[in-house]
Design an enzyme around this catalytic site. Sequence first.
Site, PDB file in Angstrom:
ATOM      1  N   LYS A 116     -13.491  -5.726  14.765  1.00 20.65           N
ATOM      2  CA  LYS A 116     -13.219  -7.160  14.675  1.00 20.65           C
ATOM      3  C   LYS A 116     -14.467  -7.964  15.028  1.00 20.65           C
ATOM      4  O   LYS A 116     -14.763  -8.971  14.393  1.00 20.65           O
ATOM      5  CB  LYS A 116     -12.056  -7.544  15.617  1.00 20.65           C
ATOM      6  CG  LYS A 116     -10.728  -6.900  15.202  1.00 20.65           C
ATOM      7  CD  LYS A 116      -9.610  -7.919  15.044  1.00 20.65           C
ATOM      8  CE  LYS A 116      -8.477  -7.424  14.157  1.00 20.65           C
ATOM      9  NZ  LYS A 116      -7.478  -6.609  14.851  1.00 20.65           N
ATOM     10  N   LYS A 197      -5.057   4.325   2.227  1.00 18.03           N
ATOM     11  CA  LYS A 197      -3.700   4.239   2.753  1.00 18.03           C
ATOM     12  C   LYS A 197      -2.950   3.102   2.055  1.00 18.03           C
ATOM     13  O   LYS A 197      -3.542   2.080   1.721  1.00 18.03           O
ATOM     14  CB  LYS A 197      -3.829   3.926   4.255  1.00 18.03           C
ATOM     15  CG  LYS A 197      -2.617   4.209   5.066  1.00 18.03           C
ATOM     16  CD  LYS A 197      -2.954   4.002   6.545  1.00 18.03           C
ATOM     17  CE  LYS A 197      -1.796   3.264   7.196  1.00 18.03           C
ATOM     18  NZ  LYS A 197      -2.015   2.943   8.598  1.00 18.03           N
ATOM     19  N   LYS A 200       0.083  -3.333   2.872  1.00 16.70           N
ATOM     20  CA  LYS A 200       0.476  -4.557   2.189  1.00 16.70           C
ATOM     21  C   LYS A 200      -0.589  -5.635   2.286  1.00 16.70           C
ATOM     22  O   LYS A 200      -0.439  -6.699   1.710  1.00 16.70           O
ATOM     23  CB  LYS A 200       1.835  -5.053   2.670  1.00 16.70           C
ATOM     24  CG  LYS A 200       1.860  -5.495   4.071  1.00 16.70           C
ATOM     25  CD  LYS A 200       3.139  -6.244   4.358  1.00 16.70           C
ATOM     26  CE  LYS A 200       3.224  -6.525   5.825  1.00 16.70           C
ATOM     27  NZ  LYS A 200       3.805  -5.429   6.594  1.00 16.70           N
TER      28      LYS A 200
END
Length: 334
Positions: A116, A197, A200
Site C-alpha cells: 500500500k 486469482k 471482483k
Amino acid sequence: MSDSEKKTVLTAAQPSGILTIGNYLGAIRHWTSMLDDNDCLFPIVNMHAITVPYTPADLRLRTRSLVAQYIACGLDPEKCTIFIQSHVVGHADLAWVLGCLTPLGELQRMTQFKDKTAKGAPLNSGLLFYPVLMAADILLYNADIVPVGEDQKQHLELARNIAERFNSTYSETFKIPEPQIATTGARILSLQDPNRKMSKSDENQGAYLLLTDEPDQIRKKISRAVTDSGSEVKSGPDKAGVTNLLSIMSGFSGKSVEEHEAEFVGKGYGDFKKAVGEVVVEGLRPIRERFEEIIEDKAYLDEVLKSGADIAQRKAYKMLSKVHRKVGFVERFR
Ligand code: TRP
C-alpha cells in the site's frame, strides 16, 4: 462432542460486497463443514474496512449483505456465531494493549502495508495498525484455528508472535493460534486470465462469477471463458483455463475432476462449457434465492446480529478483564 472439548475456529472478512464463487468454493464452503465439531466465530470486520477510503452508507449495506450471504452459503447462525466487529467492546481495547507490545518495525515490515505504501496514496495510521487489530480479533476469543488465505499468513504469524510476547511479558494468557491455509479445493482463477486469482476488483466483469449472478449471466460468462489451445477436456499445467473450469464444476457438483474429464472424452469445449454453466447455475440458485429472502427480512437479520453480538461480547468481556488484570489496570467495580 461436548462444548468444552470443541476447538474455537475464528475467521473474519471485510464487508466488501457480493462474494465470488472463488470465496465460496475456496473458503466459506470449508467453514460450513467445521460447524458441527467446533465453536465457530465469524466476525465481520467493519473496523478494518475504514482503513481505506470508503462511503459510510455503502459500508452499512455491505455489512448486512455479507451476513445474509454467509447464511445463504450455509453458515447456519444456530450453529455458529456471526457478528459485527464494532458491536463488541474489546477488539479495539485489546488491540491497544497488544499494540503497546508490538515494535513499530514489525508493522512497517508487513508486506500488505508495504504494498500500500508503494502505491504512494496517503496512508492513515489505522492501516499500519491493521494487523494488531486482526491479532486482537483472534486473541480476544482464544481461537485455536484460524482459516485464512495465503495472503494473510504473515499477519497470522504476527498474531502468534504478539500472543507469545504477551504470555512471556505478563503470564500465560493466550493460546497460540494455528493458521489453516486453504489447500483443499483448488484456487478458483479468473475466467479471462487463468493465471490470476478470480477477483471482483477485476475491471472485466466477465472474469468473475458472483454469488448473485443470474442464470443467463452465468452461462454467458462461462461460454466466454478463456480456454486453452487443443480441444481435449483435461486438466493439466498447460491447460489452466480448462483446469479452472473443471475445478469450478467439481466444486459445485461434488464429483471429482477425473469423473468430469471422463464425461467429456471425445467431446469439445462447447459441450463442456455448456455443462459447466448448468452445474454452476444449479449450484448458485439456492444460494441466490436464500440470499434474496434473507436480505429482505430485516427482523431476522437484526435478530441474528443481536444474538451473535451477545455471545461474542460475553467471551470478549471475560478475556478483556483478564488482560486488564494482567497488565496492571485497576479493576472497575460495578
Ligand atoms: N485481514 C483479513 C483479510 O483481509 C481479515 C481479518 C481481520 C481476519 N481480522 C481477522 C482474518 C481475524 C482472520 C482472523 O482477509
